[in-house]
Design a protein around this motif. Structure first.
Motif, PDB file in Angstrom:
ATOM      1  N   THR A 123      -4.143  -9.523   2.249  1.00 46.36           N
ATOM      2  CA  THR A 123      -3.046  -8.616   1.911  1.00 46.36           C
ATOM      3  C   THR A 123      -3.479  -7.593   0.879  1.00 46.36           C
ATOM      4  OG1 THR A 123      -1.503 -10.436   2.255  1.00 46.36           O
ATOM      5  CG2 THR A 123      -0.664  -8.520   1.064  1.00 46.36           C
ATOM      6  N   LYS A 153      -5.155  -1.331  -9.340  1.00 40.87           N
ATOM      7  CA  LYS A 153      -3.718  -1.622  -9.358  1.00 40.87           C
ATOM      8  C   LYS A 153      -3.399  -3.103  -9.169  1.00 40.87           C
ATOM      9  CE  LYS A 153      -2.239   2.625  -9.675  1.00 40.87           C
ATOM     10  NZ  LYS A 153      -1.505   3.077 -10.836  1.00 40.87           N
ATOM     11  N   LYS A 166       0.840  -1.201   0.000  1.00 40.26           N
ATOM     12  CA  LYS A 166       0.000   0.000   0.000  1.00 40.26           C
ATOM     13  C   LYS A 166       0.878   1.255   0.000  1.00 40.26           C
ATOM     14  CE  LYS A 166      -3.861   2.252   2.203  1.00 40.26           C
ATOM     15  NZ  LYS A 166      -4.788   2.297   3.308  1.00 40.26           N
ATOM     16  N   GLU A 197      -6.637  -6.482   0.202  1.00 36.91           N
ATOM     17  CA  GLU A 197      -7.840  -5.699   0.493  1.00 36.91           C
ATOM     18  C   GLU A 197      -7.608  -4.190   0.529  1.00 36.91           C
ATOM     19  OE1 GLU A 197      -9.725  -7.312   3.956  1.00 36.91           O
ATOM     20  OE2 GLU A 197     -10.216  -9.182   2.926  1.00 36.91           O
ATOM     21  N   PRO A 198      -6.531  -3.689   1.160  1.00 38.33           N
ATOM     22  CA  PRO A 198      -6.368  -2.232   1.227  1.00 38.33           C
ATOM     23  C   PRO A 198      -5.804  -1.599  -0.059  1.00 38.33           C
ATOM     24  CG  PRO A 198      -4.685  -3.306   2.555  1.00 38.33           C
ATOM     25  CD  PRO A 198      -5.574  -4.379   2.005  1.00 38.33           C
ATOM     26  N   LEU A 199      -5.455  -2.415  -1.041  1.00 32.82           N
ATOM     27  CA  LEU A 199      -4.856  -1.878  -2.260  1.00 32.82           C
ATOM     28  C   LEU A 199      -5.921  -1.367  -3.221  1.00 32.82           C
ATOM     29  CD1 LEU A 199      -2.132  -4.583  -2.977  1.00 32.82           C
ATOM     30  CD2 LEU A 199      -1.905  -2.442  -1.718  1.00 32.82           C
ATOM     31  N   PRO A 200      -5.553  -0.361  -4.021  1.00 33.94           N
ATOM     32  CA  PRO A 200      -6.499   0.120  -5.027  1.00 33.94           C
ATOM     33  C   PRO A 200      -6.840  -1.009  -6.004  1.00 33.94           C
ATOM     34  CG  PRO A 200      -4.560   1.561  -4.868  1.00 33.94           C
ATOM     35  CD  PRO A 200      -4.283   0.353  -4.050  1.00 33.94           C
ATOM     36  N   LYS A 201      -8.129  -1.232  -6.219  1.00 39.55           N
ATOM     37  CA  LYS A 201      -8.574  -2.338  -7.083  1.00 39.55           C
ATOM     38  C   LYS A 201      -7.998  -2.231  -8.493  1.00 39.55           C
ATOM     39  CE  LYS A 201     -11.204  -4.435  -4.121  1.00 39.55           C
ATOM     40  NZ  LYS A 201     -10.624  -5.517  -3.393  1.00 39.55           N
ATOM     41  N   TYR A 203       2.088   2.230  -3.437  1.00 37.97           N
ATOM     42  CA  TYR A 203       1.057   2.914  -4.228  1.00 37.97           C
ATOM     43  C   TYR A 203       0.834   4.336  -3.730  1.00 37.97           C
ATOM     44  CZ  TYR A 203       0.031  -1.436  -6.590  1.00 37.97           C
ATOM     45  OH  TYR A 203       0.135  -2.567  -7.347  1.00 37.97           O
ATOM     46  N   GLU A 204       0.881   4.527  -2.414  1.00 42.06           N
ATOM     47  CA  GLU A 204       0.653   5.861  -1.860  1.00 42.06           C
ATOM     48  C   GLU A 204       1.738   6.853  -2.259  1.00 42.06           C
ATOM     49  OE1 GLU A 204       0.028   5.285   2.323  1.00 42.06           O
ATOM     50  OE2 GLU A 204      -2.015   4.548   2.011  1.00 42.06           O
TER      51      GLU A 204
END
Length: 171
Positions: free
Chosen positions: A26, A34, A4, A28-32, A7-8
């Motif tokens: 793992t 990406k 994450k 779930e918090p990532l931008p879909k 990406y941030e």
């Protein structure tokens, strides 16, 4: 979480992870949007309903696991190790099980398909990768994710060159 964070900070290079380091949680918090850019080095074909080894693995989990475990490379590795041992032990006479006969069975077992290996062959007689005779294969798998964070198709990757380079670095 490291993925994450990449990406941030708008990292734009290829992100590679390994199947034993990740699970659905793992991602779930990532931008879909990406997820499909990730490259996952895989050791097992977990989730591949077209792989007969995965179907067998899942049948074993359905039969013996009181609670279905989350799919992960670590669980697949365990299955590979145990089932690979079973394959080698099936070559032995049950009356002749000793430390020496077990080691001999592993070291002289004919080349065969690695359980959950997506077609990777393994042989532990020192011929898979001669510079490091303890290696039983010279290949791995690679997969990508779909928009929901599920592994997609698996691709065979020959890592002989990388292993040769690593071996050479040790002199």
């Amino acid at each position: 979480m490291a993925l994450k964070g990449l990406y941030e900070v708008e990292y734009e290079g290829t992100i590679i992870t390994a199947d034993y380091c990740v699970s659905a949680a793992t991602f779930e918090p990532l931008p879909k949007d990406k997820l499909q850019e990730l490259v996952v080095g895989a050791t097992v074909t977990l989730g591949d309903e077209t792989d007969p080894d995965f179907v067998k693995f899942q049948a074993i989990m359905d039969r013996y696991a009181s609670k279905q475990p989350e799919l992960s490379g670590v669980r697949g590795w365990t299955y590979q190790a145990i089932y690979g041992l079973v394959q080698a032990m099936n070559l032995l006479d049950p009356a002749d099980i000793t430390a020496e006969s077990v080691a001999g069975a592993l070291n002289t077992r004919p080349s065969g398909l690695l359980p959950l290996g997506g077609g990777i062959t393994w042989v532990c007689d020192g011929s898979a990768f001669p510079p490091a005779p303890g290696f039983c294969t010279n290949a791995t798998l690679e997969t990508h994710l779909d928009a929901d964070g599920n592994f997609t198709t698996y691709e065979f990757v020959d890592v002989s060159k990388q292993l040769t380079d690593i071996a050479a670095s040790f002199g």
